[in-house]
Scaffold this motif. Sequence first.
Motif, PDB file in Angstrom:
ATOM      1  N   LYS A 294       0.830  -1.208   0.000  1.00 20.71           N
ATOM      2  CA  LYS A 294       0.000   0.000   0.000  1.00 20.71           C
ATOM      3  C   LYS A 294       0.862   1.253   0.000  1.00 20.71           C
ATOM      4  O   LYS A 294       0.508   2.271  -0.606  1.00 20.71           O
ATOM      5  N   LYS A 295       1.999   1.170   0.667  1.00 16.17           N
ATOM      6  CA  LYS A 295       2.907   2.315   0.712  1.00 16.17           C
ATOM      7  C   LYS A 295       3.543   2.567  -0.649  1.00 16.17           C
ATOM      8  O   LYS A 295       3.661   3.711  -1.096  1.00 16.17           O
ATOM      9  N   LYS A 296       3.938   1.490  -1.328  1.00 12.17           N
ATOM     10  CA  LYS A 296       4.629   1.627  -2.611  1.00 12.17           C
ATOM     11  C   LYS A 296       3.663   1.767  -3.786  1.00 12.17           C
ATOM     12  O   LYS A 296       3.989   2.384  -4.798  1.00 12.17           O
ATOM     13  N   PHE A 297       2.470   1.167  -3.661  1.00 13.15           N
ATOM     14  CA  PHE A 297       1.481   1.202  -4.749  1.00 13.15           C
ATOM     15  C   PHE A 297       0.121   1.616  -4.183  1.00 13.15           C
ATOM     16  O   PHE A 297      -0.784   0.782  -4.037  1.00 13.15           O
ATOM     17  N   PRO A 298      -0.054   2.889  -3.846  1.00 13.73           N
ATOM     18  CA  PRO A 298      -1.281   3.337  -3.164  1.00 13.73           C
ATOM     19  C   PRO A 298      -2.563   3.117  -3.961  1.00 13.73           C
ATOM     20  O   PRO A 298      -3.645   3.021  -3.378  1.00 13.73           O
ATOM     21  N   GLU A 299      -2.465   3.030  -5.294  1.00 14.19           N
ATOM     22  CA  GLU A 299      -3.659   2.834  -6.120  1.00 14.19           C
ATOM     23  C   GLU A 299      -4.053   1.361  -6.247  1.00 14.19           C
ATOM     24  O   GLU A 299      -5.136   1.042  -6.748  1.00 14.19           O
ATOM     25  N   LEU A 300      -3.184   0.460  -5.811  1.00 14.44           N
ATOM     26  CA  LEU A 300      -3.452  -0.972  -5.946  1.00 14.44           C
ATOM     27  C   LEU A 300      -4.585  -1.400  -5.014  1.00 14.44           C
ATOM     28  O   LEU A 300      -4.571  -1.107  -3.825  1.00 14.44           O
ATOM     29  N   LYS A 301      -5.567  -2.103  -5.570  1.00 15.20           N
ATOM     30  CA  LYS A 301      -6.658  -2.646  -4.759  1.00 15.20           C
ATOM     31  C   LYS A 301      -6.287  -4.071  -4.360  1.00 15.20           C
ATOM     32  O   LYS A 301      -5.857  -4.864  -5.196  1.00 15.20           O
ATOM     33  N   MET A 302      -6.475  -4.385  -3.077  1.00 15.18           N
ATOM     34  CA  MET A 302      -6.088  -5.697  -2.569  1.00 15.18           C
ATOM     35  C   MET A 302      -7.265  -6.409  -1.920  1.00 15.18           C
ATOM     36  O   MET A 302      -8.001  -5.817  -1.128  1.00 15.18           O
ATOM     37  N   ILE A 303      -7.429  -7.670  -2.274  1.00 13.49           N
ATOM     38  CA  ILE A 303      -8.444  -8.527  -1.667  1.00 13.49           C
ATOM     39  C   ILE A 303      -7.719  -9.699  -1.022  1.00 13.49           C
ATOM     40  O   ILE A 303      -6.900 -10.356  -1.672  1.00 13.49           O
ATOM     41  N   VAL A 304      -7.986  -9.949   0.253  1.00 12.78           N
ATOM     42  CA  VAL A 304      -7.355 -11.091   0.908  1.00 12.78           C
ATOM     43  C   VAL A 304      -8.335 -12.254   0.979  1.00 12.78           C
ATOM     44  O   VAL A 304      -9.547 -12.065   1.087  1.00 12.78           O
ATOM     45  N   MET A 305      -7.776 -13.461   0.895  1.00 13.30           N
ATOM     46  CA  MET A 305      -8.581 -14.687   0.887  1.00 13.30           C
ATOM     47  C   MET A 305      -8.259 -15.513   2.128  1.00 13.30           C
ATOM     48  O   MET A 305      -7.102 -15.666   2.501  1.00 13.30           O
ATOM     49  N   ASP A 306      -9.311 -16.045   2.760  1.00 10.32           N
ATOM     50  CA  ASP A 306      -9.114 -16.905   3.927  1.00 10.32           C
ATOM     51  C   ASP A 306     -10.386 -17.714   4.140  1.00 10.32           C
ATOM     52  O   ASP A 306     -11.429 -17.431   3.536  1.00 10.32           O
ATOM     53  N   LEU A 307     -10.311 -18.721   5.003  1.00 11.04           N
ATOM     54  CA  LEU A 307     -11.509 -19.495   5.328  1.00 11.04           C
ATOM     55  C   LEU A 307     -12.453 -18.663   6.181  1.00 11.04           C
ATOM     56  O   LEU A 307     -13.620 -18.518   5.887  1.00 11.04           O
ATOM     57  N   LEU A 308     -11.948 -18.068   7.255  1.00 11.18           N
ATOM     58  CA  LEU A 308     -12.721 -17.108   8.050  1.00 11.18           C
ATOM     59  C   LEU A 308     -11.748 -16.336   8.928  1.00 11.18           C
ATOM     60  O   LEU A 308     -11.305 -16.826   9.960  1.00 11.18           O
ATOM     61  N   PRO A 309     -11.377 -15.130   8.503  1.00 13.47           N
ATOM     62  CA  PRO A 309     -10.413 -14.337   9.268  1.00 13.47           C
ATOM     63  C   PRO A 309     -10.968 -13.963  10.634  1.00 13.47           C
ATOM     64  O   PRO A 309     -12.160 -13.740  10.794  1.00 13.47           O
ATOM     65  N   ILE A 310     -10.075 -13.891  11.629  1.00 16.34           N
ATOM     66  CA  ILE A 310     -10.509 -13.510  12.968  1.00 16.34           C
ATOM     67  C   ILE A 310     -10.695 -12.001  13.040  1.00 16.34           C
ATOM     68  O   ILE A 310     -10.202 -11.247  12.205  1.00 16.34           O
ATOM     69  N   GLN A 311     -11.405 -11.539  14.075  1.00 17.05           N
ATOM     70  CA  GLN A 311     -11.791 -10.134  14.179  1.00 17.05           C
ATOM     71  C   GLN A 311     -10.604  -9.177  14.097  1.00 17.05           C
ATOM     72  O   GLN A 311     -10.632  -8.196  13.367  1.00 17.05           O
ATOM     73  N   SER A 312      -9.550  -9.469  14.853  1.00 19.19           N
ATOM     74  CA  SER A 312      -8.400  -8.561  14.883  1.00 19.19           C
ATOM     75  C   SER A 312      -7.736  -8.478  13.520  1.00 19.19           C
ATOM     76  O   SER A 312      -7.258  -7.421  13.108  1.00 19.19           O
ATOM     77  N   ASP A 313      -7.723  -9.605  12.790  1.00 16.26           N
ATOM     78  CA  ASP A 313      -7.153  -9.607  11.445  1.00 16.26           C
ATOM     79  C   ASP A 313      -7.928  -8.678  10.526  1.00 16.26           C
ATOM     80  O   ASP A 313      -7.352  -7.896   9.770  1.00 16.26           O
ATOM     81  N   ILE A 314      -9.249  -8.775  10.581  1.00 16.40           N
ATOM     82  CA  ILE A 314     -10.094  -7.962   9.705  1.00 16.40           C
ATOM     83  C   ILE A 314      -9.808  -6.484   9.906  1.00 16.40           C
ATOM     84  O   ILE A 314      -9.552  -5.747   8.957  1.00 16.40           O
ATOM     85  N   LYS A 315      -9.856  -6.048  11.155  1.00 15.06           N
ATOM     86  CA  LYS A 315      -9.659  -4.633  11.465  1.00 15.06           C
ATOM     87  C   LYS A 315      -8.278  -4.163  11.004  1.00 15.06           C
ATOM     88  O   LYS A 315      -8.142  -3.114  10.371  1.00 15.06           O
ATOM     89  N   GLN A 316      -7.254  -4.955  11.300  1.00  8.68           N
ATOM     90  CA  GLN A 316      -5.889  -4.558  10.968  1.00  8.68           C
ATOM     91  C   GLN A 316      -5.665  -4.503   9.464  1.00  8.68           C
ATOM     92  O   GLN A 316      -5.050  -3.572   8.938  1.00  8.68           O
ATOM     93  N   PHE A 317      -6.187  -5.493   8.750  1.00  7.60           N
ATOM     94  CA  PHE A 317      -6.013  -5.521   7.297  1.00  7.60           C
ATOM     95  C   PHE A 317      -6.714  -4.338   6.632  1.00  7.60           C
ATOM     96  O   PHE A 317      -6.185  -3.743   5.689  1.00  7.60           O
TER      97      PHE A 317
END
Length: 231
Positions: A72-95
């Motif tokens: 995000k720092k190097k490519f601010p325009e890049l859109k990112m989608i993360v994949m997981d089975l079910l991310p935990i609450q703290s992961d969601i907020k931080q990501f």
Amino acid sequence: MMTIRLMIIEDNKLLREGLKAMFKEHAEFQVIAALSDKINVLEKIRELKPDILLLDIGLVNHNSLRLVKSLKKKFPELKMIVMDLLPIQSDIKQFIEDGVTGFILKDATTEEFMDTIRRVAKGEKIFPSQLHGSLVSEIVDDAVNELMDSKLIESIRMTDNEKKIIDLISTGLTDEQISKNLTMEIPLVKSHIDNILEKMSLNTRVQIAVYKNSEEESVKLSGNKSKDLKK
């Protein structure tokens, strides 16, 4: 129809190849690279310039969160989608705070995958329906709102005339009244308002007034807290 250029970073070869095959059936998507986490991600993104990065949240050779921050720092325009089975609450907020614009559950249907990517490509922030109406949903909303507020504040670089117009809009004046107040032609007033809306990422003058008034209220509350602390 615009083609959405995708890069997949997934260390599970079976899943990686499965995703490639799935997208191959849909002309609106172009998988420009499907890679394990062993390659130099930064160099590949700089070289291939994807619209959206699909990223496995549990990479073996990378800390996914640290990678998101760096990208995000190097490519601010890049859109990112993360994949997981079910991310935990703290992961969601931080990501979300670090720049992710969507989550896809790995057990999602093909149509859910496609729909999430289409909507993220249009600028939406998308999270699994299983997370709505829950504590996790509240965490997501808070993180998104914090992110939007910070982006809005950072984007504001107003001219003196624009600042004056914002103040007058917040008091409820019309374009004609603002024109008379500032001795400015109405078309020029409208042009300034258009610039303000664009800079603040807003759609209507009502939103300008709401933002200005909420900002003033925050300043008042902050001032009152400071006074209370001094007592």
